[in-house]
Design a protein around this motif. Structure first.
Motif, PDB file in Angstrom:
ATOM      1  N   UNK A   1      13.858   1.512  -1.206  1.00  0.00           N
ATOM      2  CA  UNK A   1      13.722   0.892   0.228  1.00  0.00           C
ATOM      3  C   UNK A   1      12.477   0.216   0.543  1.00  0.00           C
ATOM      4  N   UNK A   2      11.523   0.968  -0.182  1.00  0.00           N
ATOM      5  CA  UNK A   2      10.114  -0.047   0.144  1.00  0.00           C
ATOM      6  C   UNK A   2      10.376  -1.262  -0.550  1.00  0.00           C
ATOM      7  N   UNK A   3      10.579  -1.422  -1.828  1.00  0.00           N
ATOM      8  CA  UNK A   3      10.887  -2.730  -2.487  1.00  0.00           C
ATOM      9  C   UNK A   3      11.890  -3.751  -1.719  1.00  0.00           C
ATOM     10  N   UNK A   4      12.818  -3.264  -1.418  1.00  0.00           N
ATOM     11  CA  UNK A   4      13.835  -4.040  -0.452  1.00  0.00           C
ATOM     12  C   UNK A   4      13.134  -4.500   0.917  1.00  0.00           C
ATOM     13  N   UNK A   5      12.485  -3.603   1.597  1.00  0.00           N
ATOM     14  CA  UNK A   5      11.640  -3.916   2.812  1.00  0.00           C
ATOM     15  C   UNK A   5      10.440  -4.949   2.500  1.00  0.00           C
ATOM     16  N   UNK A   6      10.138  -4.965   1.354  1.00  0.00           N
ATOM     17  CA  UNK A   6       8.896  -5.865   1.105  1.00  0.00           C
ATOM     18  C   UNK A   6       9.479  -7.273   0.977  1.00  0.00           C
TER      19      UNK A   6
ATOM     20  N   UNK B   1      14.703  12.564  -6.441  1.00  0.00           N
ATOM     21  CA  UNK B   1      15.788  11.596  -5.762  1.00  0.00           C
ATOM     22  C   UNK B   1      15.258  11.176  -4.467  1.00  0.00           C
ATOM     23  N   UNK B   2      14.486  11.944  -3.727  1.00  0.00           N
ATOM     24  CA  UNK B   2      13.817  11.239  -2.656  1.00  0.00           C
ATOM     25  C   UNK B   2      12.789  10.118  -2.889  1.00  0.00           C
ATOM     26  N   UNK B   3      11.940  10.473  -3.801  1.00  0.00           N
ATOM     27  CA  UNK B   3      11.063   9.539  -4.410  1.00  0.00           C
ATOM     28  C   UNK B   3      11.653   8.229  -4.848  1.00  0.00           C
ATOM     29  N   UNK B   4      12.749   8.272  -5.552  1.00  0.00           N
ATOM     30  CA  UNK B   4      13.185   6.996  -6.134  1.00  0.00           C
ATOM     31  C   UNK B   4      14.019   6.330  -4.989  1.00  0.00           C
ATOM     32  N   UNK B   5      14.958   7.040  -4.114  1.00  0.00           N
ATOM     33  CA  UNK B   5      15.356   6.540  -2.815  1.00  0.00           C
ATOM     34  C   UNK B   5      14.442   5.507  -2.151  1.00  0.00           C
TER      35      UNK B   5
ATOM     36  N   UNK C   1       0.727  -1.426   0.046  1.00  0.00           N
ATOM     37  CA  UNK C   1       0.031   0.129   0.273  1.00  0.00           C
ATOM     38  C   UNK C   1       0.973   1.278   0.067  1.00  0.00           C
ATOM     39  N   UNK C   2       1.973   1.302   0.908  1.00  0.00           N
ATOM     40  CA  UNK C   2       2.740   2.526   0.743  1.00  0.00           C
ATOM     41  C   UNK C   2       3.574   2.378  -0.834  1.00  0.00           C
ATOM     42  N   UNK C   3       3.934   1.587  -1.242  1.00  0.00           N
ATOM     43  CA  UNK C   3       4.590   1.627  -2.685  1.00  0.00           C
ATOM     44  C   UNK C   3       3.433   2.205  -3.541  1.00  0.00           C
TER      45      UNK C   3
END
Length: 557
Positions: free
Chosen positions: A364-369, A356-360, A317-319
Motif C-alpha cells: 500500500x505504501x508503494x502504491x501510495x508513493x 501478512x500485515x507488514x507485506x500488505x 520515510x515510512x517505507x
C-alpha cells in the motif's frame, strides 16, 4: 607632484588601515577534498577489489596483458582510479629506470609521477559524456597509428564510455579488435548494459563490487587519523552505511562531517547532518497509522506539510521505517543509520505486526508513493494513501480468515452482518449436511444469500448432488464469481467442504421450472376429477384459480 610624499608616508591622515596579509597566506596551497587527497596510488590502497587485483597481477606477471579492459560498477568504487593504476603498472620503469610492467608500480619514476598528476603525454583520458561523436573517435583512430612518445604503452582511458554514440562505437570496433601492440584501451562505465555487445566481446571485463560497510568504516577511520580528527566509531558506521558502497561518497560525507563538527564528529551530528534526525516524526506517524488514529495521522501530516516536508519523502520515510521493522522481525542486524531509540521502536513494532500485515502495508505504501508522484496535489494524495493504510491496518489478516473458514467457524466472517448472521454466530456452525439440493438452497438463503438462492432456483439445473459434490448445468448466464461464491456460501451454511462444478452435461430442469410443471400437472388432475368436471359443465364460465391440497385432503365426502 613629484615631490609629494607617498600615500603610506603622508602624516596626519588619521586612517586606520587594516594590516595586509603576509604573502605566505596568499601563496598557501589550496585545500584538497578528502576524495582527491586519499585517492589510491597503488593497488594495495585499492579497497574491496581483491579479485580484480589478483587477476591483473597474474596477467602482468605472465605477460598475458589484454589490449582492452572494461571496468564497470556503481559510482565511487574506483573505476577511474583503477584505470590510472593499470596505466602506471604497465608503464612503470622502476626507480632505476630498468623495470618492466609490475602490479606494484614504484610511484617515484617519471612515468608513475606524470600519470598520477595527469600530465603524461602517452596516457590520454577522455570523457565520453562530452566527446560522444564519431569525429572524436576518429581522432583516436588516427593517433593510435603512431608509437608512444616516451612510455612503453600508449593508453587511452575513456570514462563513461556508454555515452558514446552508436556510430562512434561502430567506428571504434575495428581498432578495438586489432589495435597496435603499443596501444591499450581502458574503458570505465556505470551502465554496462548500454555498451554494445560487439564492444563487450572485445574487452576483458572487470566488475568492481560495492565496498562493504566494514571496509569503508576502517578506511574512513584511517583517513580520520591521518587528518587528526576524532570521529566516533558509530559515526564511522553511519557514514559507511550512508555511502552505499561508494568510497568517494563516503569521503565526501566525512569531509562535510568534519567541517560540521569542528574537529570532532559524533554519530548524532552525522545523523542530523544527513537529515536523519527527523525520523522521530516518521516513527510517530507510523505509530498513529497502525493505531488507526485518524485525527493524529492527519494532524501530523498537515504539520509536516506546513514545515515544507515533501509528501514523497514522507512516504519513503515510512517505507524505510517499515523495512527496519521487517529486518527486526526477521532477526537481521540493525541498520547503523538508526539511533538506538529507532532500533528499540522497530523491535516493539515487529512484535505487534504479523508478516501478512507488514507485506500488505508495504504494498500500500508503494502504491501510495506512485500516486503521490503522479497526483496534481501530492499532499492530498498522501492524505488518501495514509487513510487507506489506516483502514488496511484495521482489516483482519487474510490468512486468519482462511484458517477460520477451513475450521468451519467463518460463517460470521464471510456472511454480512444481520440477524441471521448473529443467530449463526451464537448457535455455532452447522454440522449436518442437507439431504437434497432444495434443502441446500434453503440453508444458503437462511444464511443471508437470498440473491444466490434465486440464481440456484431459476438459472441452473441439477446434474449431480452428493455430500461432497455439487454439479450444475447453467441454464442462463452466471457471473464469473458464481462458483467461488456458491462454494463459500455452502461451506458457511453447512460447515462442510463442497466441490462445486459447472458442466454442459444433461441435467434436470431448474427448480422453478419443476415447480411450474408440478403445478400444471396438479391443475390437470383436479380438472379431471368427476365432481370438478360436472361443476365446470354446469357453470361454463367458472375458472380454477387456486388449489389448496390441505383443504382437499381434509374435505368430507
Amino acid at each position: 607632484m613629484s615631490d609629494s610624499p607617498e600615500p603610506s608616508e603622508e602624516p596626519g591622515l588619521g586612517l586606520d588601515l587594516p594590516e595586509v596579509a603576509p604573502p605566505a597566506a596568499v601563496t598557501a596551497s589550496p585545500y584538497r577534498v578528502l576524495a582527491r587527497k586519499y585517492r589510491p596510488q597503488t593497488f594495495s590502497e585499492l579497497i574491496g577489489q581483491d579479485a580484480m587485483v589478483t587477476t591483473l597481477g597474474n596477467a602482468i606477471a605472465r605477460g598475458r596483458i589484454a589490449h582492452a579492459f572494461l571496468l564497470t560498477g556503481v559510482r565511487g568504487v574506483g573505476k577511474t582510479s583503477t584505470a590510472r593504476l593499470v596505466a602506471k603498472a604497465l608503464n612503470c620503469i622502476g626507480p632505476d629506470g630498468k623495470g618492466g610492467p609490475t602490479i606494484d608500480p614504484c610511484g617515484v619514476c617519471e612515468p608513475c609521477r606524470a600519470i598520477a598528476e595527469g600530465r603524461h603525454i602517452d596516457v590520454i583520458e577522455m570523457d565520453a559524456a562530452s566527446h560522444t561523436g564519431v569525429d572524436d573517435v576518429r581522432e583516436i583512430i588516427e593517433a593510435v597509428r603512431y608509437a608512444a612518445v616516451s612510455a612503453r604503452y600508449k593508453i587511452y582511458i575513456i570514462d563513461e564510455v556508454h555515452m558514446l554514440s552508436k556510430s562512434a562505437f561502430n567506428a571504434l570496433l575495428k581498432t578495438l579488435e586489432e589495435p597496435p601492440e603499443h596501444v591499450k584501451f581502458l574503458f570505465a562505465t556505470t551502465e554496462v548494459n548500454k555498451v554494445p555487445v560487439t564492444v563487450l566481446s572485445r574487452c576483458q571485463r572487470f566488475d568492481l563490487r560495492r565496498i562493504s560497510s566494514d571496509k569503508l568504516a576502517a578506511h574512513f577511520a584511517h583517513v580520520a587519523r591521518a587528518e587528526g580528527v576524532d570521529v566516533e566509531d558509530e559515526a564511522l558506521q553511519v557514514i559507511a552505511r550512508a555511502a552505499e558502497g561508494s568510497a568517494r561518497d563516503g569521503l565526501s560525507i566525512l569531509d562535510q562531517a568534519i567541517a560540521h563538527g569542528q574537529g570532532q564528529v559524533s554519530a548524532a551530528d552525522v545523523r542530523q547532518m544527513l537529515g536523519l534526525a527527523d525520523r522521530g516524526r516518521i516513527r510517530r506517524l507510523l505509530d498513529a497509522v497502525l493505531a488507526a488514529d485518524v485525527a493524529t495521522t492527519l494532524g501530523q501530516l498537515d504539520e509536516a506539510h506546513s514545515l515544507g516536508v515533501d509528501p514523497s519523502a514522507l512516504l519513503r520515510g515510512l517505507m524505510e521505517s517499515l523495512h527496519a521493522v521487517t529486518r527486526s522481525k526477521a532477526g537481521a542486524a540493525a541498520d547503523f543509520l538508526q539511533s538506538q531509540e529507532e532500533r528499540d521502536a522497530a523491535v516493539t513494532m515487529a512484535d505487534r505486526l504479523s508478516w501478512g500485515a507488514i507485506h500488505r502495508l508495504w504494498q500500500l505504501l508503494l502504491k501510495g508513493l506512485n500516486e503521490v508522484s503522479q497526483a496534481p496535489d501530492p499532499h492530498e494524495a498522501a492524505t488518501m494513501a495514509l487513510l487507506r493504510l489506516i483502514h488496511a491496518a484495521e482489516l483482519p489478516d487474510p490468512g486468519m480468515i482462511l484458517q477460520r473458514l477451513a475450521d468451519g467457524a467463518g460463517a460470521a466472517i464471510a456472511a454480512p452482518a444481520g440477524p441471521a448472521a448473529n443467530a449463526r454466530a451464537s448457535a455455532g456452525p452447522a454440522v449436518s449436511l442437507p439431504e437434497n439440493f432444495p434443502a441446500l438452497i434453503d440453508a444458503i438463503e437462511a444464511g443471508g444469500k437470498a440473491l444466490l438462492g434465486v440464481q440456484l432456483r431459476n438459472q441452473v439445473g441439477l446434474v449431480r448432488f452428493s455430500e461432497t459434490e455439487l454439479v450444475l448445468k447453467p441454464l442462463k448466464p452466471l457471473g464469473p464469481d458464481f462458483v467461488r461464491e456458491l462454494t463459500a456460501a455452502a461451506k458457511a451454511a453447512t460447515g462442510g467442504a463442497w466441490a462445486v462444478r459447472l458442466t454442459d452435461e444433461a441435467g434436470e430442469p431448474s427448480l422453478h421450472e419443476q415447480e411450474a410443471i408440478a403445478e400444471q400437472r396438479m391443475r390437470a388432475a383436479v380438472l379431471e376429477e368427476p365432481g370438478v368436471r360436472d361443476l365446470i359443465a354446469a357453470f361454463p364460465d367458472a375458472i380454477l384459480e387456486d388449489i389448496h391440497p390441505e383443504r382437499q385432503s381434509n374435505a368430507q365426502p
